[in-house]
Design a protein around this motif. Structure first.
Motif, PDB file in Angstrom:
ATOM      1  N   HIS A 213     -19.172 -21.230   8.977  1.00  0.00           N
ATOM      2  CA  HIS A 213     -20.671 -20.965   9.011  1.00  0.00           C
ATOM      3  C   HIS A 213     -21.100 -21.183  10.575  1.00  0.00           C
ATOM      4  O   HIS A 213     -20.775 -22.041  11.388  1.00  0.00           O
ATOM      5  CB  HIS A 213     -21.452 -21.846   8.432  1.00  0.00           C
ATOM      6  CG  HIS A 213     -23.048 -21.637   8.525  1.00  0.00           C
ATOM      7  ND1 HIS A 213     -23.853 -22.441   9.313  1.00  0.00           N
ATOM      8  CD2 HIS A 213     -24.016 -20.756   7.966  1.00  0.00           C
ATOM      9  CE1 HIS A 213     -25.210 -22.065   9.234  1.00  0.00           C
ATOM     10  NE2 HIS A 213     -25.054 -20.996   8.324  1.00  0.00           N
ATOM     11  N   GLY A 215     -23.681 -21.792  13.387  1.00  0.00           N
ATOM     12  CA  GLY A 215     -24.819 -22.667  13.325  1.00  0.00           C
ATOM     13  C   GLY A 215     -25.366 -22.047  14.856  1.00  0.00           C
ATOM     14  O   GLY A 215     -25.180 -21.303  15.597  1.00  0.00           O
ATOM     15  N   HIS A 262     -22.873 -16.647   6.696  1.00  0.00           N
ATOM     16  CA  HIS A 262     -24.211 -17.375   6.249  1.00  0.00           C
ATOM     17  C   HIS A 262     -24.567 -17.115   4.822  1.00  0.00           C
ATOM     18  O   HIS A 262     -24.932 -17.930   3.887  1.00  0.00           O
ATOM     19  CB  HIS A 262     -25.454 -17.320   7.052  1.00  0.00           C
ATOM     20  CG  HIS A 262     -26.775 -17.921   6.716  1.00  0.00           C
ATOM     21  ND1 HIS A 262     -26.972 -19.277   6.473  1.00  0.00           N
ATOM     22  CD2 HIS A 262     -27.769 -17.120   6.043  1.00  0.00           C
ATOM     23  CE1 HIS A 262     -28.044 -19.367   6.118  1.00  0.00           C
ATOM     24  NE2 HIS A 262     -28.715 -18.284   5.604  1.00  0.00           N
ATOM     25  N   ASN A 361     -33.015 -33.584   8.456  1.00  0.00           N
ATOM     26  CA  ASN A 361     -33.960 -32.451   8.437  1.00  0.00           C
ATOM     27  C   ASN A 361     -34.977 -32.305   7.547  1.00  0.00           C
ATOM     28  O   ASN A 361     -34.637 -32.692   6.289  1.00  0.00           O
ATOM     29  CB  ASN A 361     -33.240 -31.018   8.249  1.00  0.00           C
ATOM     30  CG  ASN A 361     -32.078 -30.971   9.324  1.00  0.00           C
ATOM     31  OD1 ASN A 361     -30.795 -31.205   8.825  1.00  0.00           O
ATOM     32  ND2 ASN A 361     -32.304 -30.792  10.601  1.00  0.00           N
ATOM     33  N   ASP A 365     -29.841 -27.804   5.183  1.00  0.00           N
ATOM     34  CA  ASP A 365     -29.315 -26.730   5.077  1.00  0.00           C
ATOM     35  C   ASP A 365     -29.014 -26.103   3.675  1.00  0.00           C
ATOM     36  O   ASP A 365     -28.986 -26.691   2.418  1.00  0.00           O
ATOM     37  CB  ASP A 365     -27.983 -26.487   6.026  1.00  0.00           C
ATOM     38  CG  ASP A 365     -26.844 -27.490   5.360  1.00  0.00           C
ATOM     39  OD1 ASP A 365     -26.573 -27.416   4.141  1.00  0.00           O
ATOM     40  OD2 ASP A 365     -26.274 -28.313   5.991  1.00  0.00           O
ATOM     41  N   ALA A 392     -36.078 -23.998   8.855  1.00  0.00           N
ATOM     42  CA  ALA A 392     -35.466 -23.587   7.884  1.00  0.00           C
ATOM     43  C   ALA A 392     -35.624 -22.119   7.334  1.00  0.00           C
ATOM     44  O   ALA A 392     -34.793 -21.412   6.835  1.00  0.00           O
ATOM     45  CB  ALA A 392     -36.053 -24.604   6.508  1.00  0.00           C
ATOM     46  N   LEU A 395     -33.773 -19.926   9.892  1.00  0.00           N
ATOM     47  CA  LEU A 395     -32.257 -20.079   9.762  1.00  0.00           C
ATOM     48  C   LEU A 395     -31.824 -19.752   8.479  1.00  0.00           C
ATOM     49  O   LEU A 395     -30.473 -19.802   8.256  1.00  0.00           O
ATOM     50  CB  LEU A 395     -31.892 -21.477  10.217  1.00  0.00           C
ATOM     51  CG  LEU A 395     -32.255 -21.806  11.805  1.00  0.00           C
ATOM     52  CD1 LEU A 395     -31.887 -23.380  12.028  1.00  0.00           C
ATOM     53  CD2 LEU A 395     -31.513 -20.918  12.694  1.00  0.00           C
ATOM     54  N   ARG A 397     -32.210 -21.406   5.547  1.00  0.00           N
ATOM     55  CA  ARG A 397     -31.672 -22.601   4.803  1.00  0.00           C
ATOM     56  C   ARG A 397     -32.100 -22.253   3.337  1.00  0.00           C
ATOM     57  O   ARG A 397     -31.365 -23.005   2.595  1.00  0.00           O
ATOM     58  CB  ARG A 397     -32.143 -23.888   5.307  1.00  0.00           C
ATOM     59  CG  ARG A 397     -31.614 -24.222   6.650  1.00  0.00           C
ATOM     60  CD  ARG A 397     -32.144 -25.473   7.351  1.00  0.00           C
ATOM     61  NE  ARG A 397     -31.682 -25.629   8.833  1.00  0.00           N
ATOM     62  CZ  ARG A 397     -32.213 -26.721   9.300  1.00  0.00           C
ATOM     63  NH1 ARG A 397     -33.417 -27.348   8.995  1.00  0.00           N
ATOM     64  NH2 ARG A 397     -32.224 -26.690  10.551  1.00  0.00           N
TER      65      ARG A 397
END
Length: 759
Positions: A213, A215, A262, A361, A365, A392, A395, A397
């Motif tokens: 993945h 990041g 992802h 967080n 994730d 989140a 990205l 998440r």
């Protein structure tokens, strides 16, 4: 294995209620683990106008949960039980070592010492004495069950066989079920099974599938070799060259090339864990401020409806009342907390941050989210409410999570260091509402008072919308009346089905908006109004959110997480509105973050507080002197020019003056700062103590920026770590206990430096 459909469970409080204000009908039923309750139909209004009969809907069931989800849930149930028992034992061990327990203390006494809130377990009665070693020392057994039958009972679900406990997944079935775009598979993949999905090579175990993945700062392709060496059987890549595929194949790994790693991580994790959130009511709350308190209120409303509810947010991850790790397991301290019996951090000390609960967080994730959902499902949660951050959403998440209800609280400047502009920040938030497309199941709850509300209403146009407001009586849920005080908040809320009256311990006008959001979610779920009121009233103070620190002092001390211009302004206005005579503000700004908001916060502090202390607040790797200077730049020009006779920078920490060799100017700095009641004290430890010591009867001391956080993130040259124990609430309590004796001894704490009265 799906149970029959039912309406969301409603509280017994709803039965037998007379009158027109609580006439939402509901049936009651105890939902079983992993079942998905249907939602009650309810008339909702957008902008106060009835949507009409065509919009009276019932939430429909989704697909049944898969066998794999049950298997993973069984495994997690065993881990949860094991974790709970290990936590009790580890608590006993730690306290035995600290307190040197007498040898004749019986099991009951040991249990009470461990934690008065723990329920006694049969194994403790029989096993504690056998485990005792000389001097009251205890040892944690490897298997804290009385016998194998007890472990079997923990893992027993209905009439499933032991084969269901296997959580290995056929690779082909996993890939097909995920729906990801596979470009090619290299290696011997026939009849291959995987034991888990990972994207962190440090956590890989034998038989795992490792996803490379990419990041924000690290590319997982660089760690593919490490993952295989640790036992990964399958590696999923999107860049063959970066992963050095030939070397992976030589080591016997199977390589799966995909278009988007992802996307692969999201859907592989979702399928491996059986898509557990699909069987839950999922509520997502987004906005700049108010997310944490709003999620806690919504959790209370859901629990008043007899739903066991999980929570994911800034403060903690919960399954009911049980704290979870980011991987969905019960949290147990893995290190000894050296600060456990310390009253405060003490000035100048940087205590190690160990053995304390912390979440990495606000929104975990994509993999951790599925693990948390599985952990919650294992604990029989039927609902989950989470804070959904802009990071989140940007990205991805939350990709793979289908929200039933999305809540918008407000939008003001924040995180521009990440998003680049306010428009991009708003776009990230809007993503949550654009993904609402099923009018039979999904709802949007939107704060009509926010200037950005129209963007969110447009984004959620495919589903029914429930608006709420403190100012606009056309909203579906409206605050008819509000009574604020230093001790409680009383509200009367107008709803489509009648009125809600509630008295809450949450203080301040901004918390009324949070209550409105929770009430609107209750309306969207078809909860009886009395049940909604019960949920709101029973929400205890949220840690670090306008939290009162009470040691019997004649003035208020309040800690709050306010770390944006808007949040700081709301807190200061709330303190004034509840009757503070003077406001003494302690605050700073985070390092390595948006510098543009610092002068804005300085201006707000100067305009709304009577006494201001600028100090550190998670400096991270940035120069603390520069952070304070950025904040002070927001003070008006008139203040900077208040003492033209001073030929040095007096609006800085006096110690910087000292280090230049200007000893006389050091004392003069304090005099000038006393004159304008604007202090720059970079050490937060001292700023808190001086502010509290200056307070008089009827004042309010606001300690802003960190709230629930019990650490400082601060990179200093002489310490090889960044995280240090520091808790605003603990420091405030310690100060309140110490300052009165000082004042009674004749120390004048009204100005700096402190001095004897009438010396």
């Amino acid at each position: 294995m799906m149970s029959t459909m039912s309406r969301l469970v409603c509280s017994p409080l709803s039965e037998g209620i007379a009158g027109g204000n609580c006439n939402v009908r509901s049936s009651q039923r105890k939902c079983r683990s992993l079942s998905h309750a249907s939602r009650a139909g309810v008339n909702v209004r957008a902008f106060g106008a009835d949507l009409g009969a065509s919009n009276q809907v019932r939430f429909l069931p989704r697909d049944g949960c898969r066998k794999q989800q049950l298997a993973v849930s069984k495994r997690n149930a065993g881990q949860f039980k094991q974790g709970q028992i290990n936590r009790k034992y580890s608590t006993l061990v730690a306290r035995a070592e600290n307190n040197k327990l007498p040898e004749d203390m019986d099991a009951d006494e040991l249990m009470r010492l461990a934690d008065d809130d723990y329920e006694e377990e049969d194994f403790l009665d029989d096993g504690l004495e056998a485990m005792r070693q000389g001097g009251g020392q205890l040892m944690t057994p490897n298997m804290p069950y009385d016998d194998e039958d007890e472990m079997d009972n923990v893992l027993a679900y209905d009439d499933e066989t032991d084969d269901d406990l296997l959580v290995e997944f056929d690779l082909k079935e996993l890939l097909d079920g995920s729906g990801i775009q596979v470009k090619q598979i290299l290696g011997m993949s026939q009849n291959l099974t995987v034991s888990g999905v990972e994207h962190d090579s440090r956590r890989v175990t034998e038989g795992n599938l490792f996803v490379c993945h990419k990041g924000m700062t690290v590319d997982g392709h660089a760690f593919a070799q490490t993952a295989v060496e640790k036992g990964a059987a399958v590696v999923v890549v999107s860049d063959l060259d970066a992963a050095n595929v030939d070397a992976l194949l030589l080591k016997g790994a199977v390589v799966v090339e995909v278009e988007d790693s992802h996307d692969a991580l999201v859907h592989l994790a979702r399928v491996f864990y059986g898509d557990p959130s699909k069987e839950m009511t999922v509520v997502g709350v987004t906005g700049t401020n108010g997310k944490t308190t709003t999620t806690c209120l919504i959790k209370n409303v859901l629990e008043a409806m007899e739903q066991k509810c999980g929570l994911i947010g800034t403060i903690q991850y919960l399954a009911g009342d049980t704290r979870l790790t980011p991987e969905g397991d019960v949290w147990v301290p893995d290190e000894h907390d050296t600060t456990k019996f310390e009253p405060s951090a003490r000035g100048g000390n940087l205590w190690p941050y160990r053995g304390r609960y912390d979440v990495p967080n606000t929104t975990p994730d994509a993999l951790q989210l599925q693990q948390l959902y599985a952990g919650m499902a294992a604990e029989e949660c039927t609902a989950v409410v989470m804070e959904v951050s802009s990071h989140a959403l940007a990205l991805g998440r939350t990709d793979g999570t289908s929200f039933d209800i999305a809540v918008f609280t407000n939008l003001t400047r924040d995180h521009l260091d990440f998003h680049g502009s306010f428009e991009e920040y708003r776009e990230a938030k809007l993503k949550l509402f654009r993904e609402l497309t099923d009018p039979d199941r999904q709802r949007a709850v939107i704060n009509l008072d926010d200037p950005e509300a129209h963007h969110f209403i447009k984004a959620a146009s495919k589903v029914p919308i429930i608006t709420y407001s403190m100012e606009n009586s056309d909203a579906a849920v409206y605050a008819e009346s509000v009574e604020l005080s230093l001790f409680e908040t009383a509200v009367l809320l107008k709803c489509p089905e009648g009125d809600i009256q509630a008295v809450s311990g949450l203080l301040g006008r901004f918390n009324v908006s949070n209550m409105l959001a929770a009430a609107a979610v209750g309306v969207a779920l078809g909860a009886p109004l009395e049940t909604i009121a019960y949920g709101i009233e029973n929400c205890e103070a949220v840690p670090g959110r306008f939290e009162m620190i009470d040691e019997g002092q004649p003035f208020a001390v309040i800690t709050d997480y306010a770390h944006t211009p808007d949040a700081l302004e709301r807190v200061l206005l709330a303190a004034r509105e509840i009757g503070a005579r003077r406001i003494l503000l302690v605050f700073g700004a985070g390092g390595d973050r948006d510098r543009g908001k610092r002068p804005m916060m300085g201006r707000i502090a100067h305009e709304l507080a009577d006494v201001v202390f600028v100090c550190n607040d998670n400096p991270r790797t940035e120069c603390l002197q520069q952070i304070c200077a950025d904040i002070v730049s927001g003070f008006p020009v008139e203040l900077h020019n208040a003492h033209p006779e001073a030929n040095f920078n007096w609006l800085q920490d006096m110690w910087h003056t000292r280090h230049t060799g200007a000893w006389d100017e050091m004392g003069h700095t304090l005099e000038l700062q006393n004159d304008v009641r604007r202090y720059i004290l970079e050490e937060r430890f001292y700023a808190i103590r001086i502010a509290i010591a200056m307070a008089d009867e009827g004042d309010a001391v606001i300690i802003a920026g960190k709230g629930h956080e019990d650490y400082l993130d601060w990179k200093v040259d002489w310490v090889d770590r960044r995280k240090h124990w520091f808790d605003d609430r603990q420091e405030a309590r310690d100060t309140l206990q110490r300052v009165v004796p000082l004042q009674e001894a004749g120390v004048d704490t009204r100005n700096l430096p402190w001095d004897q009265v009438n010396r």
